[in-house]
Design an enzyme around this catalytic site. Structure first.
Site, PDB file in Angstrom:
ATOM      1  N   LYS A 206      50.153 -16.546  43.866  1.00  0.00           N
ATOM      2  CA  LYS A 206      50.958 -16.923  45.020  1.00  0.00           C
ATOM      3  C   LYS A 206      51.468 -18.342  44.848  1.00  0.00           C
ATOM      4  O   LYS A 206      50.761 -19.208  44.316  1.00  0.00           O
ATOM      5  CB  LYS A 206      50.119 -16.822  46.294  1.00  0.00           C
ATOM      6  CG  LYS A 206      49.674 -15.407  46.593  1.00  0.00           C
ATOM      7  CD  LYS A 206      50.849 -14.510  46.922  1.00  0.00           C
ATOM      8  CE  LYS A 206      50.438 -13.062  47.029  1.00  0.00           C
ATOM      9  NZ  LYS A 206      51.577 -12.182  47.326  1.00  0.00           N
TER      10      LYS A 206
ATOM     11  N   ASP B 233      54.695 -15.328  42.934  1.00  0.00           N
ATOM     12  CA  ASP B 233      55.153 -14.584  44.110  1.00  0.00           C
ATOM     13  C   ASP B 233      55.222 -15.537  45.297  1.00  0.00           C
ATOM     14  O   ASP B 233      54.202 -16.075  45.729  1.00  0.00           O
ATOM     15  CB  ASP B 233      54.160 -13.445  44.396  1.00  0.00           C
ATOM     16  CG  ASP B 233      54.605 -12.561  45.554  1.00  0.00           C
ATOM     17  OD1 ASP B 233      55.628 -12.861  46.191  1.00  0.00           O
ATOM     18  OD2 ASP B 233      53.908 -11.560  45.808  1.00  0.00           O
TER      19      ASP B 233
ATOM     20  N   GLU C  93      58.786 -13.483  41.969  1.00  0.00           N
ATOM     21  CA  GLU C  93      58.830 -12.419  42.985  1.00  0.00           C
ATOM     22  C   GLU C  93      59.148 -12.986  44.362  1.00  0.00           C
ATOM     23  O   GLU C  93      58.575 -13.992  44.765  1.00  0.00           O
ATOM     24  CB  GLU C  93      57.471 -11.705  42.995  1.00  0.00           C
ATOM     25  CG  GLU C  93      57.366 -10.557  43.985  1.00  0.00           C
ATOM     26  CD  GLU C  93      56.126  -9.711  43.715  1.00  0.00           C
ATOM     27  OE1 GLU C  93      55.807  -9.455  42.534  1.00  0.00           O
ATOM     28  OE2 GLU C  93      55.469  -9.305  44.690  1.00  0.00           O
TER      29      GLU C  93
ATOM     30  N   GLU D 249      59.398  -5.114  47.945  1.00  0.00           N
ATOM     31  CA  GLU D 249      58.221  -4.471  48.527  1.00  0.00           C
ATOM     32  C   GLU D 249      58.451  -4.173  50.005  1.00  0.00           C
ATOM     33  O   GLU D 249      57.746  -3.357  50.585  1.00  0.00           O
ATOM     34  CB  GLU D 249      56.973  -5.336  48.337  1.00  0.00           C
ATOM     35  CG  GLU D 249      56.986  -6.627  49.107  1.00  0.00           C
ATOM     36  CD  GLU D 249      55.796  -7.511  48.768  1.00  0.00           C
ATOM     37  OE1 GLU D 249      55.776  -8.056  47.662  1.00  0.00           O
ATOM     38  OE2 GLU D 249      54.888  -7.641  49.599  1.00  0.00           O
TER      39      GLU D 249
ATOM     40  N   ASP E  71      57.241   0.310  47.169  1.00  0.00           N
ATOM     41  CA  ASP E  71      55.824   0.682  47.310  1.00  0.00           C
ATOM     42  C   ASP E  71      55.772   2.155  47.687  1.00  0.00           C
ATOM     43  O   ASP E  71      56.419   2.561  48.660  1.00  0.00           O
ATOM     44  CB  ASP E  71      55.196  -0.197  48.404  1.00  0.00           C
ATOM     45  CG  ASP E  71      53.687  -0.024  48.487  1.00  0.00           C
ATOM     46  OD1 ASP E  71      53.218   1.135  48.491  1.00  0.00           O
ATOM     47  OD2 ASP E  71      52.971  -1.040  48.549  1.00  0.00           O
TER      48      ASP E  71
ATOM     49  N   HIS F 211      55.429  -2.004  43.731  1.00  0.00           N
ATOM     50  CA  HIS F 211      54.460  -2.817  44.465  1.00  0.00           C
ATOM     51  C   HIS F 211      53.282  -1.915  44.843  1.00  0.00           C
ATOM     52  O   HIS F 211      53.463  -0.720  45.080  1.00  0.00           O
ATOM     53  CB  HIS F 211      55.140  -3.342  45.735  1.00  0.00           C
ATOM     54  CG  HIS F 211      54.251  -4.058  46.689  1.00  0.00           C
ATOM     55  ND1 HIS F 211      53.699  -3.445  47.806  1.00  0.00           N
ATOM     56  CD2 HIS F 211      53.815  -5.327  46.717  1.00  0.00           C
ATOM     57  CE1 HIS F 211      52.969  -4.335  48.473  1.00  0.00           C
ATOM     58  NE2 HIS F 211      53.020  -5.494  47.833  1.00  0.00           N
TER      59      HIS F 211
ATOM     60  N   GLU G  80      50.567  -2.950  39.529  1.00  0.00           N
ATOM     61  CA  GLU G  80      50.047  -4.071  40.319  1.00  0.00           C
ATOM     62  C   GLU G  80      48.642  -3.706  40.768  1.00  0.00           C
ATOM     63  O   GLU G  80      48.451  -2.772  41.558  1.00  0.00           O
ATOM     64  CB  GLU G  80      50.934  -4.352  41.539  1.00  0.00           C
ATOM     65  CG  GLU G  80      50.310  -5.430  42.416  1.00  0.00           C
ATOM     66  CD  GLU G  80      51.244  -6.042  43.439  1.00  0.00           C
ATOM     67  OE1 GLU G  80      52.240  -5.407  43.816  1.00  0.00           O
ATOM     68  OE2 GLU G  80      50.955  -7.182  43.876  1.00  0.00           O
TER      69      GLU G  80
HETATM   70 CA    CA Z   1      54.466  -9.447  46.601  1.00  0.00          CA
END
Ligand code: CA
Length: 379
Positions: A168, A197, A223, A249, A272, A299, A332
């Site tokens: 992150k 991300d 991302e 996502e 996703d 995702h 993922e």
């Molecule tokens: Ca993400």
């Protein structure tokens, strides 16, 4: 074979060490809505809905369940179109589609079990028997140790066998973000793939500036640099950076992804399967992406049900493009505390040397431990 019943299980489990991303929401619990569909001959299929569990359950209980009881579960696309057309005046994206996703996955599980075939055999077959996975983690937990804890967690993933890690970013300062990512890159070395991300934390100019800084330390993809509504902004960021830009996502259905891929607003789209419309719809999104030269790397952030469904989807996804040594799509494999990923199935899905085997049993190829459902059921 007919559908006899549709039941939703809303589950919640406390998290020992609450964590957050750039959005600042503190994750204190893990939650999910599992969908259980049973047929008149006793086959049970499982699905999962991404997003607020009680909302998914409300859509299924009040809008969808009565529409599918009595129908043939093999009519997966017919049922999908029917449910979508029932709801599209109110819910052409968002939780209505997440609810359809859970039903679509459960129907695939049923048909696979009825035929004695794994789900990937129903959707075209397996291009691969296992996939490379990346660890999603490195959230913000202890704000006094954001760099140290990221380095420690990344090193732990690598010691477990992971060869790719996604972290992150979004600490509110270019310098703070860059230094934290650089510390992780230095710790894991040049041979581990590293992705970042931002959970759409940045305005376009900041995303481009930070992206240029991060390119110097070999980041595989950036991302959700910016807000998902801003397709023009994604075009700008994608064109400005050499590294791949990923997102999606929070996208739903073939129509939600159409303009993103037609304009090549992202290099990688990340539908996703538990949100974007299930396996049926994600297959269509992937085809749309391939036709426009956009990669599809799904995702995944759910229970063992969602992970298994994602693995079957990945198994049936062609390399983009096919090659002697292709850049195959990765799983993922989110690694934050989550008993629904680790304990819900007596045989959890695990990685070895950074790879995860595609399940080979009938349907999704997983068993569900009902004691775990009862333990975490929300009354
Ligand atoms: Ca993400």
């Amino acid at each position: 074979m007919r559908i006899k019943s549709v039941r939703c299980h809303v589950l919640s489990a406390p998290v020992e060490r609450p964590f957050t991303s750039s959005r600042g929401w503190l994750y204190k619990t893990r939650n999910t809505c599992l969908v259980e569909i049973e047929t008149d001959d006793g086959i049970v299929g499982w699905g999962e809905c991404y997003g607020p569990s009680a909302v998914a359950k409300a859509f299924i209980d009040t809008q969808f369940a009565a529409q599918i009881v009595g129908r043939d579960p093999c009519d997966i696309e017919v049922i999908w179109e029917h449910l979508y057309n029932r709801i599209k005046d109110y819910g052409p994206s968002g939780m209505a589609i997440a609810a359809i996703s859970g039903i679509d996955i459960a129907l695939h599980d049923i048909v696979g079990k009825a035929c004695g075939l794994p789900v990937h055999k129903l959707i075209g077959g397996a291009f691969r028997s296992d996939v490379e996975c990346y660890a999603t983690g490195l959230y913000f937990i202890d704000m006094d140790r954001v760099v140290e804890e990221a380095v420690e967690e990344a090193e732990e993933f690598v010691s477990q066998g992971f060869r790719a890690v996604k972290m992150k970013i979004g600490l509110g300062s270019l310098k703070a973000d860059f230094e934290r990512v650089k510390a992780v890159r230095d710790a894991v070395g040049p041979d581990v793939k590293l992705m970042v991300d931002a959970n759409h934390a940045f305005p376009v100019p900041i995303a481009i500036r930070l992206g240029r800084m991060l390119e110097s330390i070999d980041i595989d993809w950036f991302e959700e640099p910016i807000s998902p509504e801003d397709i023009d902004g994604y075009v700008e960021v994608s064109r400005a950076l050499d590294m791949a830009v990923a997102g999606g996502e929070n996208g739903f259905t073939r129509w939600g992804f159409r303009d993103i891929v037609a304009r090549k607003a992202m290099d990688i789209v990340q539908p996703d399967v538990c949100a974007a419309g299930g396996l049926s719809e994600c297959r269509k999104i992937a085809t749309l992406a391939i036709a426009h030269g956009v990669e599809c790397v799904p995702h995944a952030w759910g229970s063992v049900v969602g992970v298994a469904a994602t693995l079957h989807f990945l198994a049936a996804l062609p390399d983009q493009p096919p090659a002697f040594r292709p850049y195959s799509p990765m799983l993922e494999f989110e690694q934050c505390e989550n008993p629904f990923r680790d304990d819900l199935s007596p045989e959890p899905i695990v990685q070895k040397n950074g790879r995860v085997a595609i399940p080979t049993g009938p349907g999704l190829g997983i068993e569900i431990d009902r004691a775990v459902i009862e333990k975490y059921r929300v009354a």
